[in-house]
Design a protein around this motif. Structure first.
Motif, PDB file in Angstrom:
ATOM      1  N   ALA A  25      10.581  -3.714   4.165  1.00 41.02           N
ATOM      2  CA  ALA A  25       9.539  -4.263   5.030  1.00 41.02           C
ATOM      3  C   ALA A  25       8.228  -3.497   4.854  1.00 41.02           C
ATOM      4  O   ALA A  25       7.146  -4.098   4.764  1.00 41.02           O
ATOM      5  N   LEU A  26       8.314  -2.176   4.792  1.00 48.81           N
ATOM      6  CA  LEU A  26       7.113  -1.363   4.614  1.00 48.81           C
ATOM      7  C   LEU A  26       6.467  -1.601   3.249  1.00 48.81           C
ATOM      8  O   LEU A  26       5.245  -1.695   3.132  1.00 48.81           O
ATOM      9  N   LYS A  27       7.298  -1.710   2.228  1.00 51.01           N
ATOM     10  CA  LYS A  27       6.774  -1.941   0.879  1.00 51.01           C
ATOM     11  C   LYS A  27       6.047  -3.282   0.802  1.00 51.01           C
ATOM     12  O   LYS A  27       4.940  -3.375   0.253  1.00 51.01           O
ATOM     13  N   ASN A  28       6.656  -4.330   1.367  1.00 54.79           N
ATOM     14  CA  ASN A  28       6.018  -5.644   1.354  1.00 54.79           C
ATOM     15  C   ASN A  28       4.705  -5.629   2.130  1.00 54.79           C
ATOM     16  O   ASN A  28       3.701  -6.214   1.701  1.00 54.79           O
ATOM     17  N   ALA A  29       4.713  -4.961   3.281  1.00 55.92           N
ATOM     18  CA  ALA A  29       3.501  -4.895   4.098  1.00 55.92           C
ATOM     19  C   ALA A  29       2.391  -4.154   3.361  1.00 55.92           C
ATOM     20  O   ALA A  29       1.238  -4.599   3.330  1.00 55.92           O
ATOM     21  N   TYR A  30       2.730  -3.039   2.765  1.00 61.20           N
ATOM     22  CA  TYR A  30       1.750  -2.223   2.042  1.00 61.20           C
ATOM     23  C   TYR A  30       1.156  -3.009   0.867  1.00 61.20           C
ATOM     24  O   TYR A  30      -0.061  -3.001   0.647  1.00 61.20           O
ATOM     25  N   GLU A  31       2.015  -3.708   0.136  1.00 63.06           N
ATOM     26  CA  GLU A  31       1.549  -4.476  -1.023  1.00 63.06           C
ATOM     27  C   GLU A  31       0.677  -5.657  -0.601  1.00 63.06           C
ATOM     28  O   GLU A  31      -0.306  -5.984  -1.278  1.00 63.06           O
ATOM     29  N   GLN A  32       1.032  -6.294   0.515  1.00 65.39           N
ATOM     30  CA  GLN A  32       0.223  -7.421   0.977  1.00 65.39           C
ATOM     31  C   GLN A  32      -1.156  -6.964   1.446  1.00 65.39           C
ATOM     32  O   GLN A  32      -2.167  -7.633   1.187  1.00 65.39           O
ATOM     33  N   ILE A  33      -1.209  -5.832   2.115  1.00 64.81           N
ATOM     34  CA  ILE A  33      -2.506  -5.294   2.532  1.00 64.81           C
ATOM     35  C   ILE A  33      -3.375  -5.027   1.304  1.00 64.81           C
ATOM     36  O   ILE A  33      -4.564  -5.368   1.283  1.00 64.81           O
ATOM     37  N   LYS A  34      -2.790  -4.430   0.275  1.00 64.33           N
ATOM     38  CA  LYS A  34      -3.534  -4.135  -0.955  1.00 64.33           C
ATOM     39  C   LYS A  34      -4.012  -5.412  -1.635  1.00 64.33           C
ATOM     40  O   LYS A  34      -5.139  -5.477  -2.137  1.00 64.33           O
ATOM     41  N   TRP A  35      -3.166  -6.429  -1.673  1.00 69.18           N
ATOM     42  CA  TRP A  35      -3.515  -7.655  -2.387  1.00 69.18           C
ATOM     43  C   TRP A  35      -4.612  -8.441  -1.672  1.00 69.18           C
ATOM     44  O   TRP A  35      -5.611  -8.833  -2.275  1.00 69.18           O
ATOM     45  N   TYR A  36      -4.426  -8.644  -0.382  1.00 66.67           N
ATOM     46  CA  TYR A  36      -5.335  -9.529   0.340  1.00 66.67           C
ATOM     47  C   TYR A  36      -6.663  -8.874   0.698  1.00 66.67           C
ATOM     48  O   TYR A  36      -7.632  -9.577   0.996  1.00 66.67           O
ATOM     49  N   ARG A  37      -6.744  -7.551   0.668  1.00 66.57           N
ATOM     50  CA  ARG A  37      -7.997  -6.884   1.019  1.00 66.57           C
ATOM     51  C   ARG A  37      -9.118  -7.257   0.048  1.00 66.57           C
ATOM     52  O   ARG A  37     -10.293  -7.314   0.444  1.00 66.57           O
ATOM     53  N   THR A  38      -8.778  -7.497  -1.217  1.00 61.25           N
ATOM     54  CA  THR A  38      -9.797  -7.898  -2.191  1.00 61.25           C
ATOM     55  C   THR A  38      -9.986  -9.407  -2.223  1.00 61.25           C
ATOM     56  O   THR A  38     -11.094  -9.894  -2.466  1.00 61.25           O
ATOM     57  N   LEU A  39      -8.919 -10.146  -1.970  1.00 62.78           N
ATOM     58  CA  LEU A  39      -9.029 -11.602  -1.994  1.00 62.78           C
ATOM     59  C   LEU A  39      -9.876 -12.121  -0.836  1.00 62.78           C
ATOM     60  O   LEU A  39     -10.671 -13.055  -1.011  1.00 62.78           O
ATOM     61  N   ILE A  40      -9.730 -11.528   0.338  1.00 62.41           N
ATOM     62  CA  ILE A  40     -10.428 -12.027   1.534  1.00 62.41           C
ATOM     63  C   ILE A  40     -11.945 -12.069   1.352  1.00 62.41           C
ATOM     64  O   ILE A  40     -12.567 -13.112   1.599  1.00 62.41           O
ATOM     65  N   PRO A  41     -12.602 -10.989   0.918  1.00 61.09           N
ATOM     66  CA  PRO A  41     -14.065 -11.086   0.764  1.00 61.09           C
ATOM     67  C   PRO A  41     -14.502 -12.040  -0.340  1.00 61.09           C
ATOM     68  O   PRO A  41     -15.508 -12.746  -0.191  1.00 61.09           O
ATOM     69  N   VAL A  42     -13.758 -12.089  -1.445  1.00 64.63           N
ATOM     70  CA  VAL A  42     -14.139 -12.980  -2.552  1.00 64.63           C
ATOM     71  C   VAL A  42     -14.050 -14.442  -2.127  1.00 64.63           C
ATOM     72  O   VAL A  42     -14.981 -15.235  -2.347  1.00 64.63           O
ATOM     73  N   LYS A  43     -12.943 -14.819  -1.505  1.00 68.65           N
ATOM     74  CA  LYS A  43     -12.764 -16.213  -1.097  1.00 68.65           C
ATOM     75  C   LYS A  43     -13.630 -16.560   0.115  1.00 68.65           C
ATOM     76  O   LYS A  43     -13.998 -17.728   0.305  1.00 68.65           O
ATOM     77  N   THR A  44     -13.960 -15.567   0.922  1.00 75.56           N
ATOM     78  CA  THR A  44     -14.885 -15.812   2.029  1.00 75.56           C
ATOM     79  C   THR A  44     -16.252 -16.211   1.488  1.00 75.56           C
ATOM     80  O   THR A  44     -16.885 -17.156   1.981  1.00 75.56           O
TER      81      THR A  44
END
Length: 253
Positions: A152-171
């Protein structure tokens, strides 16, 4: 090779580009082309390449039609040198307005905040693994229980890393709709789909932060600003694109 009927048209326009976690790569034209290029397999230019470019060409065609409707002289003579310069200046002004929009600022701040947090917590998973191993060795929990937490921690950590860059670009991509208002249904769907992607990415990021907080509640203070920023970003995006949540992304919703 997949037939066109097996593919989901335009799915790649509204996805998070996380192909290794996607269950629909076998039905995505973009992924199929990437695989063909990576393995040096011949690409069927009569099908895949044309399909891949059609979406972008449709967007370009509609944008040109919009410009021509606003500037009828372009239909006859094409833009003069002065008109071309004006068009280029308008594009730059729009890009600047988009970059300076409060929603874009929120997304940019989140990117910076998460970057700092990830640097500070770069050993989070390593320390969690050691902690769980120690508890298993002491008989305080089973290996299965430890693996549930670590996964659970690994998935959460990886999702935070992935979406942190996607969110501003797609915004930024989504906010272009504000400077290019249109009644074209294709474009409206396109921008709603982009907004939906950002909202889903925020939802998953918030869920990931909540997972980390569940196991490490003492880290709340370091996350409050990021969680508050994501909630503000959600509220403002939903206000700007009130129908985005209801939009059904092809194959994804």
């Amino acid at each position: 090779m997949l037939s066109n009927s097996d593919l989901i048209p335009g799915i790649y326009n509204f996805c998070d580009s996380w192909c290794e976690r996607c269950r629909l790569t076998s039905r995505c034209r973009s992924f199929q082309m990437q695989q063909q290029v990576a393995t040096d397999q011949p690409v069927d230019t009569n099908a895949s390449l044309v399909d891949q470019l059609t979406e972008a060409l449709n967007m370009t065609k509609r944008y040109i039609e919009k410009l021509q409707s606003e500037n009828p002289s372009l239909l006859v003579n094409g833009p003069s040198e002065a008109e071309q310069q004006t068009l280029e200046e308008q594009v730059l002004i729009r890009r600047h307005r988009t970059k300076e929009h409060p929603v874009a600022t929120l997304a940019s701040v989140y990117l910076q905040q998460t970057g700092a947090w990830l640097r500070d917590e770069r050993r989070l998973l390593e320390l969690a693994g050691r902690q769980q191993l120690q508890q298993v060795n002491l008989g305080l929990r089973t290996e299965d229980q430890a693996m549930v937490q670590l996964t659970a921690l690994k998935n959460a950590y990886e999702q935070i890393k992935w979406y942190r860059t996607l969110i501003p670009v797609k915004t930024m991509a989504t906010l272009r709709a504000l400077d290019e208002p249109t009644n074209d249904e294709y474009l409206l769907d396109y921008y709603n789909g982009k907004a939906k992607l950002v909202l889903v990415s925020i939802d998953r990021s918030i869920a990931s932060w909540q997972t980390i907080l569940y196991y490490y509640p003492e880290k709340l203070d370091g996350m409050l600003d990021m969680l508050a920023g994501l909630n503000r970003l959600t509220s403002q995006l939903e206000a700007l694109f009130p129908t985005a949540r209801a939009f059904k992304r092809p194959g994804l919703d």
